[in-house]
Design a protein around this motif. Structure first.
Motif, mmCIF file in Angstrom:
data_model
loop_
_atom_site.group_PDB
_atom_site.id
_atom_site.type_symbol
_atom_site.label_atom_id
_atom_site.label_comp_id
_atom_site.label_asym_id
_atom_site.label_seq_id
_atom_site.Cartn_x
_atom_site.Cartn_y
_atom_site.Cartn_z
ATOM 1 N N ALA A 1 50.784 37.314 -50.912
ATOM 2 C CA ALA A 1 52.047 36.629 -50.936
ATOM 3 C C ALA A 1 52.406 36.561 -49.506
ATOM 4 C CB ALA A 1 53.183 37.641 -51.871
ATOM 5 N N PHE A 2 52.117 37.566 -48.746
ATOM 6 C CA PHE A 2 52.346 37.544 -47.345
ATOM 7 C C PHE A 2 51.688 36.288 -46.589
ATOM 8 C CE2 PHE A 2 51.657 38.430 -42.915
ATOM 9 C CZ PHE A 2 52.499 38.927 -42.420
ATOM 10 N N ILE A 3 50.577 36.209 -46.989
ATOM 11 C CA ILE A 3 49.749 34.931 -46.390
ATOM 12 C C ILE A 3 50.203 33.558 -47.019
ATOM 13 C CG2 ILE A 3 47.495 33.955 -46.389
ATOM 14 C CD1 ILE A 3 46.190 36.852 -46.625
ATOM 15 N N GLU A 4 50.699 33.633 -48.242
ATOM 16 C CA GLU A 4 51.195 32.496 -48.855
ATOM 17 C C GLU A 4 52.592 31.919 -48.211
ATOM 18 O OE1 GLU A 4 50.578 33.088 -52.844
ATOM 19 O OE2 GLU A 4 48.416 33.252 -52.714
ATOM 20 N N GLY A 5 53.491 32.947 -47.712
ATOM 21 C CA GLY A 5 54.771 32.643 -47.152
ATOM 22 C C GLY A 5 55.793 32.823 -48.148
ATOM 23 N N SER A 6 55.264 33.935 -49.287
ATOM 24 C CA SER A 6 56.335 34.178 -50.282
ATOM 25 C C SER A 6 57.095 35.208 -49.637
ATOM 26 C CB SER A 6 55.666 34.766 -51.645
ATOM 27 O OG SER A 6 56.483 35.528 -52.325
ATOM 28 N N LYS A 7 58.240 35.785 -50.184
ATOM 29 C CA LYS A 7 59.132 36.673 -49.552
ATOM 30 C C LYS A 7 58.597 38.138 -50.222
ATOM 31 C CE LYS A 7 63.066 34.087 -48.596
ATOM 32 N NZ LYS A 7 64.714 33.949 -48.737
ATOM 33 N N ASP A 8 58.039 38.136 -51.414
ATOM 34 C CA ASP A 8 57.746 39.112 -52.403
ATOM 35 C C ASP A 8 56.760 40.051 -51.805
ATOM 36 O OD1 ASP A 8 59.854 38.276 -53.687
ATOM 37 O OD2 ASP A 8 58.657 36.972 -55.156
ATOM 38 N N TRP A 9 56.475 40.604 -50.701
ATOM 39 C CA TRP A 9 55.709 41.443 -50.353
ATOM 40 C C TRP A 9 56.536 42.669 -49.639
ATOM 41 C CZ3 TRP A 9 56.228 42.401 -44.916
ATOM 42 C CH2 TRP A 9 56.794 41.394 -44.441
ATOM 43 N N ALA A 10 55.977 43.757 -49.604
ATOM 44 C CA ALA A 10 56.557 44.980 -49.233
ATOM 45 C C ALA A 10 55.960 46.054 -48.539
ATOM 46 C CB ALA A 10 57.080 45.585 -50.707
ATOM 47 N N ILE A 11 56.420 46.970 -47.861
ATOM 48 C CA ILE A 11 55.840 48.037 -47.360
ATOM 49 C C ILE A 11 56.306 49.184 -47.940
ATOM 50 C CG2 ILE A 11 56.298 49.595 -45.165
ATOM 51 C CD1 ILE A 11 57.001 46.588 -43.686
ATOM 52 N N SER A 12 55.295 49.974 -48.478
ATOM 53 C CA SER A 12 55.562 51.195 -49.429
ATOM 54 C C SER A 12 55.044 52.420 -48.840
ATOM 55 C CB SER A 12 54.613 50.950 -50.570
ATOM 56 O OG SER A 12 54.871 51.906 -51.475
ATOM 57 N N ILE A 13 55.799 53.459 -48.643
ATOM 58 C CA ILE A 13 55.653 54.960 -48.273
ATOM 59 C C ILE A 13 56.323 55.877 -49.018
ATOM 60 C CG2 ILE A 13 55.783 56.184 -46.416
ATOM 61 C CD1 ILE A 13 56.735 53.790 -44.601
ATOM 62 N N ALA A 14 55.108 56.775 -49.368
ATOM 63 C CA ALA A 14 55.600 58.031 -50.154
ATOM 64 C C ALA A 14 55.153 59.339 -49.450
ATOM 65 C CB ALA A 14 54.929 57.966 -51.435
ATOM 66 N N VAL A 15 55.982 60.295 -49.709
ATOM 67 C CA VAL A 15 55.452 61.629 -49.324
ATOM 68 C C VAL A 15 55.098 61.990 -50.796
ATOM 69 C CG1 VAL A 15 56.015 63.920 -48.305
ATOM 70 C CG2 VAL A 15 56.776 61.924 -47.363
ATOM 71 N N PRO B 1 54.978 62.864 -55.934
ATOM 72 C CA PRO B 1 55.823 62.487 -55.110
ATOM 73 C C PRO B 1 57.129 62.968 -54.853
ATOM 74 C CG PRO B 1 55.046 60.676 -56.434
ATOM 75 C CD PRO B 1 54.634 62.040 -57.109
ATOM 76 N N SER B 2 57.564 63.336 -53.410
ATOM 77 C CA SER B 2 58.684 63.903 -53.354
ATOM 78 C C SER B 2 59.735 62.967 -52.498
ATOM 79 C CB SER B 2 58.517 65.278 -52.734
ATOM 80 O OG SER B 2 57.806 65.031 -51.280
ATOM 81 N N ALA B 3 59.164 62.018 -51.849
ATOM 82 C CA ALA B 3 59.989 61.104 -51.093
ATOM 83 C C ALA B 3 59.487 59.620 -51.405
ATOM 84 C CB ALA B 3 60.451 61.469 -49.702
ATOM 85 N N ALA B 4 60.437 58.634 -51.148
ATOM 86 C CA ALA B 4 59.684 57.272 -51.083
ATOM 87 C C ALA B 4 60.628 56.174 -50.679
ATOM 88 C CB ALA B 4 59.429 56.935 -52.832
ATOM 89 N N ALA B 5 59.884 55.323 -50.152
ATOM 90 C CA ALA B 5 60.634 54.036 -49.315
ATOM 91 C C ALA B 5 59.963 52.999 -49.850
ATOM 92 C CB ALA B 5 60.876 54.593 -48.010
ATOM 93 N N ILE B 6 60.515 51.846 -50.158
ATOM 94 C CA ILE B 6 59.827 50.433 -50.252
ATOM 95 C C ILE B 6 60.859 49.608 -49.671
ATOM 96 C CG2 ILE B 6 58.856 48.724 -51.880
ATOM 97 C CD1 ILE B 6 58.139 51.218 -53.833
ATOM 98 N N TYR B 7 60.214 48.766 -48.542
ATOM 99 C CA TYR B 7 61.101 47.935 -48.011
ATOM 100 C C TYR B 7 60.486 46.595 -47.877
ATOM 101 C CZ TYR B 7 63.702 45.837 -43.880
ATOM 102 O OH TYR B 7 64.644 45.088 -43.312
ATOM 103 N N TYR C 1 64.451 50.212 -50.853
ATOM 104 C CA TYR C 1 64.735 50.778 -52.269
ATOM 105 C C TYR C 1 64.096 52.361 -51.630
ATOM 106 C CZ TYR C 1 64.580 46.653 -54.781
ATOM 107 O OH TYR C 1 64.898 45.284 -55.363
ATOM 108 N N ALA C 2 64.816 53.489 -51.971
ATOM 109 C CA ALA C 2 64.336 54.860 -51.674
ATOM 110 C C ALA C 2 64.901 55.827 -52.433
ATOM 111 C CB ALA C 2 65.351 55.187 -50.162
ATOM 112 N N ALA C 3 64.275 56.983 -52.736
ATOM 113 C CA ALA C 3 64.447 57.994 -53.498
ATOM 114 C C ALA C 3 63.710 59.229 -53.194
ATOM 115 C CB ALA C 3 64.181 57.643 -54.941
ATOM 116 N N SER C 4 64.418 60.571 -53.371
ATOM 117 C CA SER C 4 63.646 61.490 -53.139
ATOM 118 C C SER C 4 63.803 62.471 -54.501
ATOM 119 C CB SER C 4 64.241 62.463 -51.979
ATOM 120 O OG SER C 4 65.457 63.231 -52.354
ATOM 121 N N HIS C 5 63.238 63.562 -54.587
ATOM 122 C CA HIS C 5 63.081 64.476 -55.691
ATOM 123 C C HIS C 5 64.442 65.200 -55.768
ATOM 124 C CE1 HIS C 5 62.058 67.155 -52.145
ATOM 125 N NE2 HIS C 5 62.216 68.276 -53.174
#
Length: 253
Positions: A91-105, A111-117, A125-129
């Motif tokens: 999606a990133f290569i094609e120029g779509s907006k629907d790609w994300a950076i995903s990080i979890a602990v 999983p105890s902490a999460a961030a998706i941007y 989007y974010a959450a923790s336990h």
């Protein structure tokens, strides 16, 4: 006051987004990873920044990322960062907006902490336990419905379902697995299903966000997900409202 894991990874996600957007729609270099699809110079730049920032802040944590060669070192740690520098590279290569950076602990396999941007939508989007799931600081909750599913077309083929009849859910699609999970947590769709073996870095953050929004996440057998495995793959993923999850599991072979 010490920075929490959640604060650390949400700040990192936004900084990663700033790096990735410099390459977006700018003809980045692209390579093919055998059997895994494309990777761009943006993926690698984001991966390096996140590795430097996160492991400097938490040097005792393990590291698992799609764009870093895996080692056994993380198996001997209590906590790990589980990262997809750009989820939805096509999606990133094609120029779509629907790609994300995903990080979890992940802590002791959960999983105890999460961030998706999503930088092009400025949606974090974010959450923790210890917290509810949130979008840009606003609490989100799953839908009460059982009407829609985010999945690839082959996932809904009759061969996967009892009597060759998939659940009566209207199918939609987004390239990024992490974004699909966020859309379920936000209540915009009722389920996401992937039946193929799924990498932990695609799933870890989104699974916590769905659960803290009130949803259920399992593998294709209905088993709870466990992370930081020696082979970091899961046996498919179903993330859904309780009603939709039950319907899918009842129909799935």
């Amino acid at each position: 006051m010490p920075v929490t894991d959640l604060d650390l990874i949400t700040n990192a996600a936004r900084k990663a987004g700033a790096i990735a957007t410099r390459f977006f729609d700018a003809d980045p270099k692209v390579w093919e990873k055998p059997g895994q699809g494309p990777v761009t110079e943006a993926d690698l730049a984001v991966d390096k920044m996140l590795n430097d920032m996160l492991l400097t802040a938490r040097p005792d944590y393990g590291w698992l990322s799609e764009e870093t060669a895996d080692t056994d070192a993380r198996l001997n740690t209590t906590h790990q960062f589980v990262v997809d520098p750009i989820d939805g590279t096509r999606a990133f290569i094609e120029g779509s907006k629907d790609w994300a950076i995903s990080i979890a602990v992940v802590s002791n396999g959960i999983p105890s902490a999460a961030a998706i941007y999503l930088p092009m939508r400025d949606n974090l989007y974010a959450a923790s336990h210890k917290t509810t799931a949130a979008l840009n600081g606003r609490d989100i909750i799953i839908s009460p419905n059982c009407k829609t599913v985010l999945a690839t077309r082959p996932t809904m083929d009759g061969q996967h379902w009892k009597n060759e009849t998939p659940p009566n859910l209207k199918r939609h699609f987004r390239s990024s697995l992490a974004y699909r999970m966020c859309l379920v947590a936000e209540g915009r769709y009722d389920a996401m299903v992937t039946l193929r073996p799924s990498w932990e870095w695609d799933i870890a953050a989104g699974s916590l966000i769905i659960e803290r929004a009130g949803g259920i996440v399992s593998d294709r057998t209905g088993a709870s997900l466990a992370f930081n495995s020696a082979m970091p793959q899961l046996n498919g993923v179903i993330g859904a409202t309780p009603k939709a999850h039950a319907e899918i599991m009842d129909r799935l072979i």
